[in-house]
Design an enzyme around this catalytic site. Sequence first.
Site, PDB file in Angstrom:
ATOM      1  N   SER A  10      32.557  -2.258  68.630  1.00  0.00           N
ATOM      2  CA  SER A  10      33.407  -2.288  67.433  1.00  0.00           C
ATOM      3  C   SER A  10      32.633  -1.957  66.156  1.00  0.00           C
ATOM      4  O   SER A  10      33.060  -1.097  65.372  1.00  0.00           O
ATOM      5  CB  SER A  10      34.081  -3.658  67.312  1.00  0.00           C
ATOM      6  OG  SER A  10      33.124  -4.699  67.263  1.00  0.00           O
ATOM      7  N   GLY A 135      26.062  -8.335  55.792  1.00  0.00           N
ATOM      8  CA  GLY A 135      26.897  -8.947  54.762  1.00  0.00           C
ATOM      9  C   GLY A 135      28.272  -9.260  55.326  1.00  0.00           C
ATOM     10  O   GLY A 135      28.527  -9.109  56.525  1.00  0.00           O
ATOM     11  N   SER A 137      31.463  -8.749  56.681  1.00  0.00           N
ATOM     12  CA  SER A 137      32.176  -7.560  57.157  1.00  0.00           C
ATOM     13  C   SER A 137      32.656  -7.763  58.580  1.00  0.00           C
ATOM     14  O   SER A 137      31.887  -8.188  59.440  1.00  0.00           O
ATOM     15  CB  SER A 137      31.250  -6.339  57.106  1.00  0.00           C
ATOM     16  OG  SER A 137      30.012  -6.636  57.721  1.00  0.00           O
ATOM     17  N   LYS A 190      24.467 -18.418  59.498  1.00  0.00           N
ATOM     18  CA  LYS A 190      25.907 -18.545  59.232  1.00  0.00           C
ATOM     19  C   LYS A 190      26.726 -18.489  60.518  1.00  0.00           C
ATOM     20  O   LYS A 190      27.842 -19.005  60.576  1.00  0.00           O
ATOM     21  CB  LYS A 190      26.377 -17.504  58.216  1.00  0.00           C
ATOM     22  CG  LYS A 190      26.133 -16.057  58.603  1.00  0.00           C
ATOM     23  CD  LYS A 190      27.241 -15.449  59.442  1.00  0.00           C
ATOM     24  CE  LYS A 190      26.889 -14.051  59.878  1.00  0.00           C
ATOM     25  NZ  LYS A 190      27.890 -13.453  60.776  1.00  0.00           N
ATOM     26  N   ASP A 243      28.687 -13.831  53.509  1.00  0.00           N
ATOM     27  CA  ASP A 243      28.788 -13.764  54.967  1.00  0.00           C
ATOM     28  C   ASP A 243      29.266 -15.094  55.543  1.00  0.00           C
ATOM     29  O   ASP A 243      30.023 -15.131  56.516  1.00  0.00           O
ATOM     30  CB  ASP A 243      27.420 -13.404  55.547  1.00  0.00           C
ATOM     31  CG  ASP A 243      27.526 -12.518  56.785  1.00  0.00           C
ATOM     32  OD1 ASP A 243      28.646 -12.321  57.273  1.00  0.00           O
ATOM     33  OD2 ASP A 243      26.492 -12.027  57.256  1.00  0.00           O
ATOM     34  N   ARG A 254      33.849 -13.890  66.310  1.00  0.00           N
ATOM     35  CA  ARG A 254      33.672 -14.402  67.668  1.00  0.00           C
ATOM     36  C   ARG A 254      33.099 -15.813  67.646  1.00  0.00           C
ATOM     37  O   ARG A 254      33.414 -16.636  68.512  1.00  0.00           O
ATOM     38  CB  ARG A 254      32.743 -13.478  68.456  1.00  0.00           C
ATOM     39  CG  ARG A 254      33.349 -12.130  68.797  1.00  0.00           C
ATOM     40  CD  ARG A 254      32.377 -11.302  69.618  1.00  0.00           C
ATOM     41  NE  ARG A 254      32.945 -10.003  69.961  1.00  0.00           N
ATOM     42  CZ  ARG A 254      32.323  -9.094  70.702  1.00  0.00           C
ATOM     43  NH1 ARG A 254      31.112  -9.361  71.174  1.00  0.00           N
ATOM     44  NH2 ARG A 254      32.900  -7.941  70.977  1.00  0.00           N
ATOM     45  N   ASN A 255      32.247 -16.081  66.675  1.00  0.00           N
ATOM     46  CA  ASN A 255      31.663 -17.417  66.574  1.00  0.00           C
ATOM     47  C   ASN A 255      32.732 -18.447  66.217  1.00  0.00           C
ATOM     48  O   ASN A 255      32.764 -19.539  66.785  1.00  0.00           O
ATOM     49  CB  ASN A 255      30.530 -17.417  65.541  1.00  0.00           C
ATOM     50  CG  ASN A 255      29.351 -16.580  65.991  1.00  0.00           C
ATOM     51  OD1 ASN A 255      28.535 -17.001  66.796  1.00  0.00           O
ATOM     52  ND2 ASN A 255      29.270 -15.360  65.472  1.00  0.00           N
TER      53      ASN A 255
END
Length: 331
Positions: A10, A135, A137, A190, A243, A254-255
């Site tokens: 992706s 960053g 996104s 993060k 972020d 996904r996290n």
Amino acid sequence: MKIVVIGSGSWGTALAQTLADNNQDVLLYGVDQNEIEDINEHHRNEKYFKGVDLNPNLKATNDIHCVKDADMIVLAVPTIAIEPICKQIDPLLEKKAIIVNVSKGFQPGTNERMSEVIRRTISKDHLSSVVSLIGPSHAEEVVLRQLTSIDAISLKEEDAKAVQELFSNHYMRIYTGNDEIGSELGAAIKNVMAIASGILAGLGYGDNTRAALITRGLQEMIRYGTHFGGKPQTFIGLTGIGDLIVTCSSVHSRNFQAGYQIGKENTVENFLKNNKKTVEGVRTAKIVHDVAKENGIDMPICEEVYQILYEGKKPEHCANDLMIRKLKAEF
């Protein structure tokens, strides 16, 4: 410049399209023949972007030798694949190239940041510099050309500016910076906070809780990052709070999704048994836990995520334990 984007997933596809939109000489490399054919023949990557038409000028290949005369190579692969792909392409390179990393995490076993891994595995004769393009996104939005701002971070200012100019357009705004340590550590940690945010959402907590998590999570990122030489101001920028906000708040993450499943079921068992996606925060949680413990860095949120993932602690107990810690001043 000739640019090769390695990784037809992706993020690699979205970034390659951005370069194609900017009329750059870009080629997307991938190993999945179905993806390559889909991009070249149908101008789509249906595996990742259902119903999204890509720039028809974007071309893809499964021939890794395409990197040999590249001026810039974008590594859009998971952190665990950075070292192997660098070792694979290094002998093929014919000149110095700018290596752009977009992965966020640490090298398993050595705990190196991605820029350190790249400098260790790409020979000096083939490396102009490393630029981290990171960053707030999500590929799902960038591929739709939604407004996005991220950073090009490098110890070599001219290469950071080159990346800035190549990727910037009416929907993608790139800033430059040179705090490699602070930016890469913030972008990695993060992901752990995003798992925590998803867990809290899965447990049923709302906006108040997420705001507290993001704010206190930022403090942990600053504490950890500055310990290793990062600049405090970096963490209030795009690779820090920017972020952190997007990853802790979006279903695209996904996290966050992983954390949500864990929180919803109040157990990590099913996630660990069935997950097949790359969730960088899982490995990062263990690395941060181990390094923080070794260096005496207080990371209570990361510690609770570690205990959920690796010690089987119930998520509901972790949330409660964070709230009943010893009271103190905020600063």
